[in-house]
Design a protein around this motif. Sequence first.
Motif, PDB file in Angstrom:
ATOM      1  N   ASP B 211     -16.957  28.065 -32.442  1.00 50.19           N
ATOM      2  CA  ASP B 211     -17.969  29.052 -32.061  1.00 50.19           C
ATOM      3  C   ASP B 211     -17.980  30.166 -33.096  1.00 50.19           C
ATOM      4  O   ASP B 211     -19.013  30.709 -33.442  1.00 50.19           O
ATOM      5  CB  ASP B 211     -17.639  29.681 -30.709  1.00 50.19           C
ATOM      6  CG  ASP B 211     -17.417  28.625 -29.643  1.00 50.19           C
ATOM      7  OD1 ASP B 211     -18.179  27.654 -29.641  1.00 50.19           O
ATOM      8  OD2 ASP B 211     -16.478  28.783 -28.840  1.00 50.19           O
ATOM      9  N   THR B 212     -16.775  30.503 -33.531  1.00 47.87           N
ATOM     10  CA  THR B 212     -16.631  31.563 -34.521  1.00 47.87           C
ATOM     11  C   THR B 212     -15.732  31.069 -35.642  1.00 47.87           C
ATOM     12  O   THR B 212     -14.718  30.429 -35.376  1.00 47.87           O
ATOM     13  CB  THR B 212     -15.977  32.817 -33.884  1.00 47.87           C
ATOM     14  OG1 THR B 212     -16.695  33.145 -32.713  1.00 47.87           O
ATOM     15  CG2 THR B 212     -15.990  33.984 -34.846  1.00 47.87           C
ATOM     16  N   PRO B 226     -20.399  33.495 -36.377  1.00 49.70           N
ATOM     17  CA  PRO B 226     -20.802  32.144 -36.017  1.00 49.70           C
ATOM     18  C   PRO B 226     -21.063  31.340 -37.290  1.00 49.70           C
ATOM     19  O   PRO B 226     -21.481  31.909 -38.302  1.00 49.70           O
ATOM     20  CB  PRO B 226     -22.108  32.345 -35.237  1.00 49.70           C
ATOM     21  CG  PRO B 226     -22.133  33.786 -34.875  1.00 49.70           C
ATOM     22  CD  PRO B 226     -21.352  34.511 -35.913  1.00 49.70           C
TER      23      PRO B 226
END
Lengths: 306, 387
Positions: B211-212, B226
């Motif tokens: 996600d990150t 992101p």
Amino acid sequence: MSLTAFSHGPSGVAVEPAAQKKSRMVWFLLLPGLVYLGLFFITPLISLVITAFKEAPPGAFIGEYVNAFRWENYTEVLSLYGEHSVRSFLYAGAATLIALAIGYPLAYFIGVRLRPYPLWQSLALVLVIAPFFISFLLRTVAWKQLLADEGFIVGTMKAWSILPPDAHITGTSISVIFGLAYNFIPFMTLPLYSSIERLDLRLLEAGKDLYAGPVTSFRKITVPLTMPGIISGTLLTFIPAAGDYVNASANFLGSTSTTMIGNVIEANFLVLQNYPHAASMSLILMSAILILVSAYVFKSGTDDLL
Amino acid sequence: MSESVSGFAQGGADLELVGVSKQFPGFTAVDNVSFTVPAGSFFALLGPSGCGKTTTLRLISGLEEPTSGQILVGGKDVSSTKAHQRPINTVFQSYALFPHMTVLENVAFGLKQRGVKDATQLAHEALLLVELDHLADRKPTQLSGGQQQRVALARAVVNRPALLLLDEPLGALDLKLRRQMQIELKSIQSEVGLTFLHVTHDQEEAMTMADTVAVMNKGKIEQMGPPAELYELPATRFVATFLGQSNLFDGVVSGTSGKNVKVTVGKLTLEVPASRTKVTSGEITVGVRPEKIQISRKEPTASATRSVIGPGTVIDTSFTGVSTQYVVDVPGLNKLTVFEQNDGDIVAAGSKVWLSWATEFSFGIPFDTEEFVESDTTTRSLAVAKR
């Protein structure tokens, strides 16, 4: 891999002569070893078994025996020297435990802590073996001097009231066990080292990561993984220690109250010249060690470790 | 902790690093790193070999002690606790499965250490999750690499840790198995809802799974965000070259025109949207991703929204199926890389071409000589060399 193995099926017949040739080569290479074993192990062993059944003919000189089938040799030595046998195994067991307690941390230190410093590691190993450069008889006599009643150690201990004024160390079980442990520590440390040196420290990290504290990590990871070293170390210590006749001898660290099987056998062979007794005692010692060792190896569940 | 591992419904916890540094004699492995990983998210720490990402992971797991800084898990400072006291589990690069235990014993190990009831039952459930329950009685050495990897994952996941650390666990697998494991890992993560922190040097892996993504270089975090944001708008030259490829032009800011910043590159003037550059004066590097560039045989008309350079010469084409990669030499500039979607029209090498792209795709980054250069040294060999 498996596919290629199958495809070779039909040509398997052609491979056989080569395999036969190979196995003949193996026997050829084994020959010197087998001859050696036959001459210097099997032959003396048979001679020992024969001697163990001999008897003294009526009116024989001391040391004169003829071939016979005298089972009583065994029962006689067992009743005469049963106490010595038990003592031998107790002493050897105690010495093995002490050697393990000293040898394991030592091997761990050399094998793990010194791992990043190969030079220090080699040096430490040399130091472990260094005592071998001096005859162990000399070293044992030296300990006799050090532990003597007039010596510094006993004197100091008496002065500090650790020992009562009439106590002495030489000639006691303690000094014999100490001597055995001292003499066999290198035999314990080296196999332990070779096992611990290969210990994958990442597994210990994984143990830490999985909530195992230092004690649990040691018990559940380090010990099982170094079991081969523990087993060969204890065997290499226990077996020769059980048959040792130097440390327990009154000339060295023992006295008449610390006599071990080794001393009994020595006395029967060399002093009493009772060869059948000495031979049967040797065979009993051999089988007892064999039984103990097999039970130990079996119990440790080392079939996939050894 | 032990009361929270009863069910399979337990979520992860936040992880927060505050100014964490780690110095080894002679070099700084981790330099004042701060970041927050929200509970339940998949966070990737991406960087080349020796950038300090594995050390960061070891600091979080407690296998190394930070020289300074704080590590908080679920708001609690764990910096002073030992590895075995932290509610964190790791899937190691080497898997580090205990060779003397069966697969089941390996998986149940952590649970048993904490005295969890039904440890064996839970271990079986974890093995079902990774589809290896039928091999529960085998020894790890009897398994294939991919199977060992899944056992290592089950052994960590079964503990329902607040935080699961993955230290390049897919590094030893072949490409096909790696792709498959990436998908499985991602689905397991969403299934069990744990916080995952994944360390990798494979940028594709980081971008598809996380996600990150935090890009790390020389012990510092260069950029975090992101994956799409990092790719579209890299903040440094290192990120622009490590994460995918970039065409970069070093120049000087010469003014503004409307919403764009004008940059002089040699004899050429390029424009960058002011919103896509932090540098608005002095030396600047303008970049554009290869797939954003259009290649044309006739000169397109330049405008405020379209940047054009050329003419240049195609010096190499390589057909990859989905796309064609061109290397174009434009006099006065570096060699440019262009990815064109495969529409059947391939420009032959030696052709004279113009390159153009929508100006909104340009990005401006500070001028810097730091560029990512692919090297042969693997993480492990480098780590060994440093010990």
